[in-house]
Design a protein around this motif. Structure first.
Motif, PDB file in Angstrom:
ATOM      1  N   ILE A  69       9.501  -1.442   1.158  1.00  0.00           N
ATOM      2  CA  ILE A  69       8.453  -1.865   0.234  1.00  0.00           C
ATOM      3  C   ILE A  69       7.488  -2.819   0.941  1.00  0.00           C
ATOM      4  O   ILE A  69       6.266  -2.719   0.810  1.00  0.00           O
ATOM      5  CB  ILE A  69       9.073  -2.543  -1.011  1.00  0.00           C
ATOM      6  CG1 ILE A  69       9.856  -1.498  -1.822  1.00  0.00           C
ATOM      7  CG2 ILE A  69       8.007  -3.186  -1.876  1.00  0.00           C
ATOM      8  CD1 ILE A  69      10.664  -2.072  -2.960  1.00  0.00           C
ATOM      9  N   TYR A  70       8.058  -3.718   1.744  1.00  0.00           N
ATOM     10  CA  TYR A  70       7.266  -4.716   2.488  1.00  0.00           C
ATOM     11  C   TYR A  70       6.279  -4.017   3.423  1.00  0.00           C
ATOM     12  O   TYR A  70       5.090  -4.323   3.467  1.00  0.00           O
ATOM     13  CB  TYR A  70       8.216  -5.601   3.289  1.00  0.00           C
ATOM     14  CG  TYR A  70       7.612  -6.878   3.807  1.00  0.00           C
ATOM     15  CD1 TYR A  70       7.514  -7.991   2.982  1.00  0.00           C
ATOM     16  CD2 TYR A  70       7.161  -6.968   5.115  1.00  0.00           C
ATOM     17  CE1 TYR A  70       6.970  -9.166   3.452  1.00  0.00           C
ATOM     18  CE2 TYR A  70       6.617  -8.148   5.600  1.00  0.00           C
ATOM     19  CZ  TYR A  70       6.517  -9.251   4.766  1.00  0.00           C
ATOM     20  OH  TYR A  70       5.986 -10.412   5.232  1.00  0.00           O
ATOM     21  N   ARG A  71       6.786  -3.018   4.151  1.00  0.00           N
ATOM     22  CA  ARG A  71       5.940  -2.261   5.094  1.00  0.00           C
ATOM     23  C   ARG A  71       4.835  -1.521   4.337  1.00  0.00           C
ATOM     24  O   ARG A  71       3.678  -1.516   4.767  1.00  0.00           O
ATOM     25  CB  ARG A  71       6.778  -1.238   5.866  1.00  0.00           C
ATOM     26  CG  ARG A  71       7.825  -1.858   6.754  1.00  0.00           C
ATOM     27  CD  ARG A  71       7.330  -2.005   8.182  1.00  0.00           C
ATOM     28  NE  ARG A  71       8.104  -3.039   8.885  1.00  0.00           N
ATOM     29  CZ  ARG A  71       9.332  -2.841   9.377  1.00  0.00           C
ATOM     30  NH1 ARG A  71       9.913  -1.665   9.262  1.00  0.00           N
ATOM     31  NH2 ARG A  71       9.972  -3.823   9.979  1.00  0.00           N
ATOM     32  N   ALA A  72       5.210  -0.941   3.201  1.00  0.00           N
ATOM     33  CA  ALA A  72       4.221  -0.205   2.394  1.00  0.00           C
ATOM     34  C   ALA A  72       3.135  -1.156   1.900  1.00  0.00           C
ATOM     35  O   ALA A  72       1.949  -0.815   1.872  1.00  0.00           O
ATOM     36  CB  ALA A  72       4.894   0.476   1.212  1.00  0.00           C
ATOM     37  N   SER A  78      -0.777  -0.873   2.911  1.00  0.00           N
ATOM     38  CA  SER A  78      -1.812  -0.665   1.896  1.00  0.00           C
ATOM     39  C   SER A  78      -2.818  -1.824   1.923  1.00  0.00           C
ATOM     40  O   SER A  78      -3.983  -1.628   1.583  1.00  0.00           O
ATOM     41  CB  SER A  78      -1.204  -0.474   0.502  1.00  0.00           C
ATOM     42  OG  SER A  78      -0.316  -1.497   0.204  1.00  0.00           O
ATOM     43  N   LEU A  79      -2.364  -3.015   2.316  1.00  0.00           N
ATOM     44  CA  LEU A  79      -3.310  -4.125   2.441  1.00  0.00           C
ATOM     45  C   LEU A  79      -4.303  -3.822   3.560  1.00  0.00           C
ATOM     46  O   LEU A  79      -5.490  -4.124   3.457  1.00  0.00           O
ATOM     47  CB  LEU A  79      -2.563  -5.433   2.744  1.00  0.00           C
ATOM     48  CG  LEU A  79      -1.795  -6.050   1.588  1.00  0.00           C
ATOM     49  CD1 LEU A  79      -1.094  -7.328   2.019  1.00  0.00           C
ATOM     50  CD2 LEU A  79      -2.714  -6.317   0.411  1.00  0.00           C
ATOM     51  N   ASP A  99      -5.776   1.147  -2.454  1.00  0.00           N
ATOM     52  CA  ASP A  99      -4.859   2.247  -2.180  1.00  0.00           C
ATOM     53  C   ASP A  99      -3.404   1.778  -2.273  1.00  0.00           C
ATOM     54  O   ASP A  99      -2.797   1.405  -1.277  1.00  0.00           O
ATOM     55  CB  ASP A  99      -5.168   2.828  -0.787  1.00  0.00           C
ATOM     56  CG  ASP A  99      -4.219   3.963  -0.453  1.00  0.00           C
ATOM     57  OD1 ASP A  99      -3.831   4.701  -1.383  1.00  0.00           O
ATOM     58  OD2 ASP A  99      -3.853   4.081   0.734  1.00  0.00           O
ATOM     59  N   LEU A 100      -2.865   1.768  -3.478  1.00  0.00           N
ATOM     60  CA  LEU A 100      -1.501   1.259  -3.666  1.00  0.00           C
ATOM     61  C   LEU A 100      -0.534   2.376  -4.072  1.00  0.00           C
ATOM     62  O   LEU A 100       0.572   2.106  -4.521  1.00  0.00           O
ATOM     63  CB  LEU A 100      -1.491   0.173  -4.742  1.00  0.00           C
ATOM     64  CG  LEU A 100      -2.165  -1.152  -4.371  1.00  0.00           C
ATOM     65  CD1 LEU A 100      -2.173  -2.081  -5.560  1.00  0.00           C
ATOM     66  CD2 LEU A 100      -1.498  -1.817  -3.187  1.00  0.00           C
ATOM     67  N   ARG A 153      -1.538 -12.899  -7.733  1.00  0.00           N
ATOM     68  CA  ARG A 153      -2.031 -12.024  -8.788  1.00  0.00           C
ATOM     69  C   ARG A 153      -1.626 -10.563  -8.513  1.00  0.00           C
ATOM     70  O   ARG A 153      -1.246  -9.829  -9.408  1.00  0.00           O
ATOM     71  CB  ARG A 153      -3.560 -12.152  -8.874  1.00  0.00           C
ATOM     72  CG  ARG A 153      -4.082 -12.021 -10.303  1.00  0.00           C
ATOM     73  CD  ARG A 153      -5.542 -12.367 -10.388  1.00  0.00           C
ATOM     74  NE  ARG A 153      -5.800 -13.803 -10.333  1.00  0.00           N
ATOM     75  CZ  ARG A 153      -6.889 -14.339  -9.772  1.00  0.00           C
ATOM     76  NH1 ARG A 153      -7.791 -13.584  -9.195  1.00  0.00           N
ATOM     77  NH2 ARG A 153      -7.059 -15.643  -9.784  1.00  0.00           N
ATOM     78  N   LEU A 154      -1.725 -10.196  -7.231  1.00  0.00           N
ATOM     79  CA  LEU A 154      -1.360  -8.835  -6.834  1.00  0.00           C
ATOM     80  C   LEU A 154       0.111  -8.557  -7.148  1.00  0.00           C
ATOM     81  O   LEU A 154       0.468  -7.515  -7.712  1.00  0.00           O
ATOM     82  CB  LEU A 154      -1.627  -8.648  -5.333  1.00  0.00           C
ATOM     83  CG  LEU A 154      -1.211  -7.316  -4.717  1.00  0.00           C
ATOM     84  CD1 LEU A 154      -2.177  -6.222  -5.143  1.00  0.00           C
ATOM     85  CD2 LEU A 154      -1.165  -7.408  -3.197  1.00  0.00           C
TER      86      LEU A 154
END
Lengths: 278, 133, 121
Positions: free
Chosen positions: A41-44, A48-49, A55-56, A112-113
């Motif tokens: 999840i961290y890598r994703a 995406s950042l 693009d999430l 917030r994200l």
């Protein structure tokens, strides 16, 4: 996006990348989840950042999967979203260490994200749970609705357990369809195994009998317990000219007679055997 | 899936059109076979009512959403003479026409939500909704 | 307007409704059938509604009217092949199809006619 905000955001990205090992370790402790899952999840999140926060899709996919897995394992939805919120706490330690204004401002944006992602997790969790409940309800309905053939042209539905409106409806639909499929002109609805009948359920039973009649078949209701008979009378439900029998055996005998089949007990044979012995 | 359909009811063939359109939308929103049959039957009754009592009208079919549930809503509106006594009109067997008097009362039993607005000289609007189980 | 063909099998008339009938066609069918019963001297009428997806109060009334008219003309009517969904909807609608005999399919419908005529020659 203003230049300041952009700078702040980039600073957070840098911190996330530079301190990956430390943040992940902290996060794993807070979230009580498997390290592999969180690393993915961290890598994703990082990738995406890089491509801009719009693009999430990948990230959401992973989070949805996490929620689904947790819904199935019986975690609470609060636990599940708290796991995502945990990333904030894990990052905060790094931001505090950095201390710069950019990092602080960036943290608010990041926060917030994560809130959005946390809520998304909550939603996916709920959807997954609803899906599970629906599947189970459907399975239960299917389990509990057998229509059995008693004789050529005679079918029966032995109802067992508590009848609710939905289940009664499903059983009745299945019974009527069986009449069409098999051409059976007689049906027995046996309610020996039903502990109680309310007005709605009684209405559904009656409607099924009338519907069967409209289709050209005859329905008998059997196995009405004394308490249920009492309830039916007390509730003032009219059974009209619908045939009811005390037991499934009586109902079968009645249906056989109606289809012109006579059953004779083989008593005569037994007497003959005895005579030979003497 | 948010598309609406508006069908005029001006003749017998239009009643058939309404039935067919309602069925295809009912299939689309995932109604069970029994519920499809019920809502199409109700639509047929109400479309005929608009034709017989008001000389015609309009049927609007829409897909509606309530949480995770999808449903089908049909609004029949006409500019006919209206219904003076709604209570009476909803009673089984009551009719001013040549029908069986089951159109309004019967179709109310076939749907989940039934809403009737009418006044003498102001026309009649009937809105019915059926939700997927 | 669509007309439903009326088939003759011995002294039985068979009507199989295969299309979504509008009200005008329903009325036409009622009249055509009464004429046919008289012309052919039919003693039985079978209406096959296997393909009919809905029976509303108008079609329901047609079935009752045909049965009553035919009886006056000395013919028995049997409605065959009603779908479960249609039957359940009719019950909910409050339509009982009084005076109409029903059978599960065409074969059983013909058997029922034979039986009825055997009982009342």
């Amino acid at each position: 996006m203003t230049v300041d905000a952009d700078v702040a955001r980039r600073r957070i990205e840098e911190l996330l990348r530079e301190n990956e090992a430390q943040i992940l370790h902290r996060w794993t402790l807070i979230a009580k989840a498997s390290g592999e899952e969180l690393t993915e999840i961290y890598r994703a999140l990082l990738s995406s950042l890089e491509h801009g926060s719009s693009d999430l899709a990948d990230l959401r996919g992973l989070l949805a999967e996490l929620s689904r897995a947790r819904a199935r394992q019986g975690f609470t939805p609060a636990d599940t979203s708290r796991a995502v919120f945990g990333l904030k706490e894990a990052l905060y330690e790094v931001v505090e260490g950095d201390g710069g204004p950019d990092a602080m401002r960036g943290f608010i944006w990041f926060s917030r994200l994560i809130d959005d992602l946390g809520l998304f997790t909550f939603e996916s969790y709920t959807t997954a749970r609803e899906r599970i409940i629906l599947d189970q309800a459907e399975q239960l309905l299917e389990l509990s609705t057998p229509v059995v053939k008693l004789w050529e042209g005679i079918v029966a539905v032995p109802l067992v357990g508590t009848l609710d409106s939905a289940r009664t409806q499903v059983v009745m639909e299945k019974l009527l369809q069986t009449l069409v499929d098999t051409g059976a002109e007689h049906a027995v609805i046996d309610i020996t195994g039903v502990p109680a009948v309310d007005t709605q359920v009684a209405q559904h039973l009656l409607k099924a009998v009338v519907a069967a009649r409209l289709m050209g078949a005859e329905c008998v209701i059997s196995g009405i317990r004394p308490q249920i008979a009492h309830t039916i009378v007390t509730l003032g439900i009219e059974f009209g000219d619908i045939v009811t029998k005390a037991s499934l055996a009586d109902a079968l005998a009645y249906a056989l007679r109606r289809s012109g089949i006579e059953v004779i007990a083989p008593r005569a044979t037994r007497i003959a055997v005895r005579t030979e012995n003497v | 899936m948010t598309a609406d359909w508006e069908l005029p009811i001006a003749g017998n063939a239009d009643v058939v059109m309404v039935r067919q359109r309602v069925r295809s939308v009912a299939v689309e929103v995932g109604l069970s076979l029994i519920d499809q049959t019920k809502v199409v039957t109700a639509a047929s009754e109400l479309a005929r009512n608009a034709l017989v009592y008001a000389g015609g009208g309009l049927a609007k079919i829409e897909v509606v959403q309530n949480g995770a549930r999808q449903g089908l809503r049909i609004t029949f509106s006409d500019e006919g003479p209206g219904i003076p006594d709604i209570e009476q009109a909803l009673t089984d067997g009551w009719t001013t026409g040549s029908g069986l008097g089951l159109g309004l009362s019967g179709s109310r039993r076939l749907v989940d939500e039934f809403d009737l607005i009418s006044a003498p000289g102001k026309g009649t609007t009937v809105t019915v909704t059926k939700w997927a189980r | 307007m669509d007309r439903v063909p009326i088939l003759k099998l011995g002294d039985i008339l068979i009507i199989s409704i295969q299309i979504d009938l509008d009200d005008q066609s329903v009325l036409a069918l009622q009249e055509d059938l009464a004429d046919a019963v008289v012309t052919h001297g039919a003693r039985g009428v079978i209406i096959d509604i296997t393909a009919v997806e809905i029976v509303d109060s108008f079609i329901g009334r047609m079935l009752s009217t045909i049965a009553a008219t035919s009886r006056l003309l000395d013919a028995q009517t049997v409605v065959v092949g009603m779908r479960p969904a249609v039957a359940i909807t009719l019950v909910e609608l409050g339509l009982s199809l009084g005076g109409v005999r029903t059978a599960l399919n065409l074969e059983k419908g013909i058997a029922l006619l034979d039986h009825v005529r055997g009982a009342t020659p």
